[in-house]
Scaffold this motif. Structure first.
Motif, PDB file in Angstrom:
ATOM      1  N   ALA A   1      35.430  12.565 -25.581  1.00 27.39           N
ATOM      2  CA  ALA A   1      36.052  13.521 -24.651  1.00 27.39           C
ATOM      3  C   ALA A   1      35.392  14.895 -24.686  1.00 27.39           C
ATOM      4  O   ALA A   1      34.894  15.319 -25.732  1.00 27.39           O
ATOM      5  N   PRO A   2      35.447  15.603 -23.531  1.00 29.79           N
ATOM      6  CA  PRO A   2      35.068  17.024 -23.585  1.00 29.79           C
ATOM      7  C   PRO A   2      36.162  17.752 -24.344  1.00 29.79           C
ATOM      8  O   PRO A   2      37.346  17.610 -24.020  1.00 29.79           O
ATOM      9  N   MET A   3      35.789  18.503 -25.357  1.00 29.87           N
ATOM     10  CA  MET A   3      36.804  19.208 -26.156  1.00 29.87           C
ATOM     11  C   MET A   3      36.379  20.660 -26.307  1.00 29.87           C
ATOM     12  O   MET A   3      35.441  20.976 -27.051  1.00 29.87           O
ATOM     13  N   ALA A   4      37.088  21.535 -25.588  1.00 28.36           N
ATOM     14  CA  ALA A   4      36.786  22.964 -25.662  1.00 28.36           C
ATOM     15  C   ALA A   4      36.901  23.410 -27.111  1.00 28.36           C
ATOM     16  O   ALA A   4      37.870  23.096 -27.794  1.00 28.36           O
ATOM     17  N   GLY A   5      35.885  24.092 -27.589  1.00 27.87           N
ATOM     18  CA  GLY A   5      35.895  24.592 -28.958  1.00 27.87           C
ATOM     19  C   GLY A   5      35.551  23.536 -29.995  1.00 27.87           C
ATOM     20  O   GLY A   5      35.587  23.812 -31.193  1.00 27.87           O
TER      21      GLY A   5
ATOM     22  N   ILE B   1      30.229  15.484 -14.476  1.00 32.22           N
ATOM     23  CA  ILE B   1      31.080  16.661 -14.678  1.00 32.22           C
ATOM     24  C   ILE B   1      32.520  16.168 -14.721  1.00 32.22           C
ATOM     25  O   ILE B   1      32.929  15.336 -13.912  1.00 32.22           O
ATOM     26  N   TRP B   2      33.281  16.702 -15.665  1.00 34.26           N
ATOM     27  CA  TRP B   2      34.695  16.333 -15.863  1.00 34.26           C
ATOM     28  C   TRP B   2      35.535  17.547 -15.478  1.00 34.26           C
ATOM     29  O   TRP B   2      35.233  18.679 -15.894  1.00 34.26           O
ATOM     30  N   LEU B   3      36.566  17.308 -14.693  1.00 30.24           N
ATOM     31  CA  LEU B   3      37.455  18.397 -14.273  1.00 30.24           C
ATOM     32  C   LEU B   3      38.886  18.060 -14.663  1.00 30.24           C
ATOM     33  O   LEU B   3      39.327  16.912 -14.510  1.00 30.24           O
TER      34      LEU B   3
ATOM     35  N   VAL C   1      37.796  12.931 -13.212  1.00 31.85           N
ATOM     36  CA  VAL C   1      38.978  13.796 -13.158  1.00 31.85           C
ATOM     37  C   VAL C   1      40.068  13.181 -14.029  1.00 31.85           C
ATOM     38  O   VAL C   1      40.323  11.976 -13.958  1.00 31.85           O
ATOM     39  N   GLN C   2      40.687  14.037 -14.836  1.00 31.62           N
ATOM     40  CA  GLN C   2      41.742  13.558 -15.744  1.00 31.62           C
ATOM     41  C   GLN C   2      43.113  13.869 -15.136  1.00 31.62           C
ATOM     42  O   GLN C   2      43.371  15.000 -14.719  1.00 31.62           O
ATOM     43  N   VAL C   3      43.982  12.864 -15.092  1.00 33.69           N
ATOM     44  CA  VAL C   3      45.324  13.028 -14.504  1.00 33.69           C
ATOM     45  C   VAL C   3      46.383  12.467 -15.456  1.00 33.69           C
ATOM     46  O   VAL C   3      46.066  11.711 -16.370  1.00 33.69           O
TER      47      VAL C   3
ATOM     48  N   ALA D   1      43.215   8.499 -17.145  1.00 31.08           N
ATOM     49  CA  ALA D   1      44.678   8.605 -17.275  1.00 31.08           C
ATOM     50  C   ALA D   1      44.983   9.121 -18.670  1.00 31.08           C
ATOM     51  O   ALA D   1      44.671   8.459 -19.669  1.00 31.08           O
ATOM     52  N   GLN D   2      45.590  10.312 -18.748  1.00 32.76           N
ATOM     53  CA  GLN D   2      45.866  10.924 -20.047  1.00 32.76           C
ATOM     54  C   GLN D   2      47.359  10.793 -20.375  1.00 32.76           C
ATOM     55  O   GLN D   2      48.207  11.381 -19.708  1.00 32.76           O
ATOM     56  N   GLY D   3      47.666  10.037 -21.403  1.00 32.27           N
ATOM     57  CA  GLY D   3      49.054   9.835 -21.820  1.00 32.27           C
ATOM     58  C   GLY D   3      49.540  10.910 -22.767  1.00 32.27           C
ATOM     59  O   GLY D   3      48.759  11.738 -23.256  1.00 32.27           O
TER      60      GLY D   3
ATOM     61  N   SER E   1      48.083  12.158 -26.354  1.00 35.95           N
ATOM     62  CA  SER E   1      46.791  12.858 -26.441  1.00 35.95           C
ATOM     63  C   SER E   1      46.784  14.075 -27.338  1.00 35.95           C
ATOM     64  O   SER E   1      47.745  14.851 -27.341  1.00 35.95           O
ATOM     65  N   GLY E   2      45.649  14.287 -27.990  1.00 32.85           N
ATOM     66  CA  GLY E   2      45.413  15.534 -28.703  1.00 32.85           C
ATOM     67  C   GLY E   2      44.919  16.598 -27.743  1.00 32.85           C
ATOM     68  O   GLY E   2      44.367  16.289 -26.691  1.00 32.85           O
ATOM     69  N   GLY E   3      45.128  17.865 -28.090  1.00 33.52           N
ATOM     70  CA  GLY E   3      44.708  18.957 -27.215  1.00 33.52           C
ATOM     71  C   GLY E   3      45.670  19.101 -26.048  1.00 33.52           C
ATOM     72  O   GLY E   3      46.785  18.576 -26.076  1.00 33.52           O
TER      73      GLY E   3
ATOM     74  N   GLY F   1      44.342   9.065 -24.926  1.00 33.98           N
ATOM     75  CA  GLY F   1      45.543   9.536 -25.612  1.00 33.98           C
ATOM     76  C   GLY F   1      45.960   8.670 -26.775  1.00 33.98           C
ATOM     77  O   GLY F   1      46.412   7.541 -26.590  1.00 33.98           O
ATOM     78  N   GLY F   2      45.764   9.181 -27.992  1.00 31.07           N
ATOM     79  CA  GLY F   2      46.237   8.492 -29.182  1.00 31.07           C
ATOM     80  C   GLY F   2      45.389   7.310 -29.604  1.00 31.07           C
ATOM     81  O   GLY F   2      45.791   6.543 -30.476  1.00 31.07           O
ATOM     82  N   LEU F   3      44.200   7.161 -29.016  1.00 36.55           N
ATOM     83  CA  LEU F   3      43.366   5.983 -29.318  1.00 36.55           C
ATOM     84  C   LEU F   3      42.376   6.337 -30.420  1.00 36.55           C
ATOM     85  O   LEU F   3      41.681   7.343 -30.328  1.00 36.55           O
TER      86      LEU F   3
ATOM     87  N   LEU G   1      38.151   9.027 -26.141  1.00 32.64           N
ATOM     88  CA  LEU G   1      38.686   9.399 -27.444  1.00 32.64           C
ATOM     89  C   LEU G   1      38.294  10.837 -27.768  1.00 32.64           C
ATOM     90  O   LEU G   1      37.116  11.206 -27.657  1.00 32.64           O
ATOM     91  N   GLY G   2      39.282  11.633 -28.136  1.00 26.80           N
ATOM     92  CA  GLY G   2      39.021  13.010 -28.509  1.00 26.80           C
ATOM     93  C   GLY G   2      39.157  13.198 -30.010  1.00 26.80           C
ATOM     94  O   GLY G   2      38.173  13.443 -30.718  1.00 26.80           O
ATOM     95  N   THR G   3      40.385  13.030 -30.493  1.00 23.52           N
ATOM     96  CA  THR G   3      40.664  13.288 -31.911  1.00 23.52           C
ATOM     97  C   THR G   3      39.725  12.520 -32.838  1.00 23.52           C
ATOM     98  O   THR G   3      39.237  13.057 -33.830  1.00 23.52           O
ATOM     99  N   ARG G   4      39.448  11.259 -32.491  1.00 25.02           N
ATOM    100  CA  ARG G   4      38.563  10.470 -33.355  1.00 25.02           C
ATOM    101  C   ARG G   4      37.183  11.137 -33.479  1.00 25.02           C
ATOM    102  O   ARG G   4      36.551  11.099 -34.536  1.00 25.02           O
TER     103      ARG G   4
END
Ligand SMILES: Cc1cc2nc3c(=O)[nH]c(=O)nc-3n(C[C@H](O)[C@H](O)[C@H](O)COP(=O)(O)O)c2cc1C
Length: 344
Positions: free
Chosen positions: A21-25, A105-107, A137-139, A159-161, A164-166, A197-199, A218-221
């Motif tokens: 995932a794109p993760m700001a910071g 590009i992800w928005l 696009v994330q919804v 699809a963001q459940g 999700s982290g962040g 989300g949560g994966l 996957l973000g947190t991972r």
């Protein structure tokens, strides 16, 4: 690496249906490049970067992937759409990514996302270079999904459940509710759908593939990798955390003064004294002072550590390449197992 064939892996021409995932910071050029280099698709999070920083991260990714300046860059960059709305400098950052020929590009998180979809399409049309930048696009609702599919004709829908982290929409349903609801309205010729989300394991991703998604984000991972920008204190907290330690809250945005997120957005992070104080109604100026000091000193009891519920299942810091390889192997194991359940 064996190939898993989904609409997403075919579109991206990659072997495994995983997105970092794109993760700001937190996600820069090294994380994105290593994820893409290992067979997944990696994003840089552009939120809060300056123009020279984003250029440095893109150049780093290009160097790590051993590509020349003329080559398209097989990573993506994620933008917070509310920053594009508000700040011409953020639009300058978007131009830098387009000039660097990123593949995607992800928005997310804005009230005018369609405007930025048009902006990217116009850029491609007028650039004369024959490249189509893929738009993710994330919804978090069926309503938003339908707009993204029908009005904006996005290339990839995420699809963001609520796990999700962040940042995310506080009203987001759990992923296992959201995904089938969106799949039910997704036309056959519609964009690939990814789940977020949560994966954190290949088993998670395999189960969602059997549900009908084309891949997972996957973000947190990926926060828990050597390449992420998180510091040792933050990574240590993540390694030890369980799902019960995470909470959806606006406390950290209040504490650090990042208050311009669209209505209804909060974020899932590790619960600590900052959240406790905000919830208890402690004077916000005191919370801010304490938070600022804690961030400077690396005080684990008050700092911000975004995390999704999947943090529970990860107990070590690995390289991003190892994470991708492990996810892929685990996914293959679970997909083969699923096929044995069919009686012949
Ligand atoms: C530290 C962090 C920063 C994030 N930054 C962004 C961002 O800049 N843009 C965005 O659309 N999503 C962002 N997200 C959300 C991710 O895109 C994704 O939906 C989420 O990480 C998936 O949940 P997981 O963390 O449980 O895997 C962020 C998530 C984390 C953990």
């Amino acid at each position: 690496m064996s190939r898993i064939r989904t609409a997403f892996t075919v579109l991206m021409d990659i072997p495994t249906p995983i997105v970092a995932a794109p993760m700001a910071g937190a996600s820069g050029g090294a994380l994105a490049a290593q994820a893409s280099g290992a067979g997944a698709f990696g994003f840089i999070g552009a939120g809060y970067l300056t123009s020279s920083q984003i250029q440095e991260e893109l150049s780093l990714a290009r160097a790590q992937l051993l590509l020349s300046d003329a080559d398209p860059l097989p990573i993506g960059v994620g933008y917070l759409a509310w920053q594009l709305d508000k700040d011409p400098a953020a639009v300058g950052l978007l131009d830098i990514s387009l000039l660097n020929r990123v593949q995607a590009i992800w928005l997310a998180f804005g009230n005018n996302i369609g405007r930025w979809v048009d902006y990217i399409r116009s850029y491609d049309a007028s650039s004369g270079r024959g490249q189509k930048t893929l738009i993710f696009v994330q919804v978090s609702s069926v309503k938003e999904a339908l707009i993204a599919i029908q009005d904006w004709k996005v290339d990839v829908l995420v699809a963001q459940g609520s796990e999700s982290g962040g940042h995310g929409y506080s009203a987001a349903p759990p992923l296992l509710t959201l995904v089938p609801s969106i799949l039910a309205v997704l036309p056959k010729e519609g964009p690939p759908l990814l789940a977020a989300g949560g994966l954190s394991t290949g088993g998670h991703v395999a189960s969602l593939l059997t549900l009908g998604v084309s891949g997972a984000v996957l973000g947190t991972r990926f926060l828990m990798t050597e390449e992420s920008f998180y510091n040792e204190v933050q990574k240590n907290i993540l390694v030890k955390a369980s799902a019960n330690d995470t909470v959806r809250t606006t406390a950290f945005d209040n504490a650090r003064g990042t208050l311009e997120w669209p209505e209804g957005v909060d974020g899932r992070a590790i619960y600590n004294k900052t959240v406790k104080d905000v919830d208890a109604g402690v004077d916000i100026e005191i919370v801010r002072d304490n938070f600022k000091r804690a961030t400077q000193e690396g005080d684990p009891d008050r700092i911000l550590v975004w995390a999704g519920t999947g943090v529970d299942l990860v107990t070590e810091i690995q390289t991003a390449q190892d994470v991708v390889r492990e996810l892929h192997a685990d996914m293959m194991k679970h997909l083969s197992f699923a096929s044995t359940l069919i009686a012949t």
